[in-house]
Design an enzyme around this catalytic site. Structure first.
Site, PDB file in Angstrom:
ATOM      1  CE  LYS A 199     -39.433  -4.947  42.927  1.00  0.00           C
ATOM      2  NZ  LYS A 199     -40.622  -4.881  42.082  1.00  0.00           N
ATOM      3  CE  LYS A 240     -38.870 -15.814  39.245  1.00  0.00           C
ATOM      4  NZ  LYS A 240     -39.922 -15.160  39.952  1.00  0.00           N
ATOM      5  CE  LYS A 250     -41.395  -8.692  33.182  1.00  0.00           C
ATOM      6  NZ  LYS A 250     -41.999 -10.087  33.874  1.00  0.00           N
TER       7      LYS A 250
END
Length: 328
Positions: free
Chosen positions: A111, A193, A196
């Protein structure tokens, strides 16, 4: 009765992957363990959030926790920011951590890429706060997906380090990973994976998707080059993922499904899979809509925060006393 803790970020509508990989497994646990289920909104703000969207996502997540079958008489459901001990112990755990071990966290490295000097410090401090979440409740087991195992290992390391310095204060938690379906993959990439946050909405099924939307997403789901409905995670990741979803939704084994669809091809399989997923989510969606705007949901969250505060404050006092920070 041993204790389980689990936290989910309110960063968007949960997916079928969240349900099959985690929330579905929570329901039987409530009869066997002392369960704390936390909406970890303080983790969500490691990256900027729209206030109105965050508020809505917190409430949606709380309603979904209950809609999947959790009983507020058996579990403690609460919002992280309503229990200040999480942030207080999070600071103590941060002070117990080493910069090097935090920088080695895979999630931090992923990130923080491309951010230069503008990496949010919260990304680095995320794992110690997660450790505090878990350790506050004397947690024995943490049900997690494979992608969170590294954070759980750090939690164990920090608890052991603290105990060596100050005495046996923390229970050392163990990792509990579901044997099947712990990692549901994207409908458009069987090696990635289901998430959302995926920009391709066809890659995931939301727990609140309409039946027609679910059917369309499954119809368009990636498959493999041949037309055989066969589980082979290495060579046929896409159809293997769909078989896993079918198995977890229907209760049928992978072997049973292979026999059912031998020689039938992907079209028939996908049509049936869509119906199974729709019927799996239907009662959850019905209960969700009953709860989302109801005073019942607020009452459950208030009671959960009250109980969590009592337990967490006892542990925080114990920690501060051991460190010499609390008056006797």
């Amino acid at each position: 009765m041993k204790t389980i803790f689990s936290g989910i970020q309110p960063s968007g509508i949960l997916t079928l992957g969240n349900y099959l990989g985690a929330m579905k497994h929570f329901v039987p646990l409530q009869d066997e363990f002392n369960c704390y289920f936390c909406i970890v909104d303080q983790h969500a703000i490691t990256v900027p959030q729209d206030p109105a969207a965050l508020r809505e996502n917190i409430r949606r997540l709380a309603a979904l926790y209950l809609a999947v079958g959790l009983d507020p008489e058996k579990v403690t459901l609460f919002i992280q920011s309503e229990v200040p001990a999480h942030a207080k112990l999070g600071w103590i755990m941060l002070c117990t951590s080493y910069v090097g071990e935090l920088e080695r966290m895979t999630q931090y490295k992923d990130k923080s890429q491309g951010r230069g000097e503008s990496i949010p410090a919260g990304l680095l401090a995320y794992p110690p706060l997660m450790a505090a979440d878990i350790l506050l409740y004397g947690t024995h087991y943490v049900p997690v997906g494979e992608d969170q195992k590294q954070h759980l290992e750090l939690t164990r390391d920090l608890a052991i380090r603290f105990n060596k310095r100050y005495g046996e204060i923390f229970t050392i938690p163990e990792i509990r990973v579901a044997e099947v379906g712990a990692r549901i993959m994207s409908l458009q990439d069987g090696t990635k994976k289901m998430s959302k946050s995926d920009p391709n909405q066809g890659a995931y099924i939301s727990m609140l998707d309409e039946p027609d939307t679910i059917a369309k997403k499954i119809k368009r789901a990636q498959t493999d080059s041949d037309n055989a409905v066969r589980y082979d995670k290495q060579n046929k990741p896409a159809i293997s993922n769909l078989l896993t979803i079918y198995s977890l939704c229907s209760g049928k084994s992978l072997e049973e499904l292979e026999e059912m669809y031998a020689g039938k091809g992907y079209g028939v399989f996908k049509t049936d899979l869509a119906e199974v997923v729709i019927e799996t989510l239907r009662p959850i969606q019905d209960r969700y809509h009953q709860l989302i705007d109801s005073p019942e949901l607020d009452a459950i969250l208030t009671a959960g925060a009250e109980k969590a505060n009592r337990v967490a404050n006892q542990m925080l006092h114990k920690v501060e006393k051991a460190m010499g920070m609390a008056r006797l």
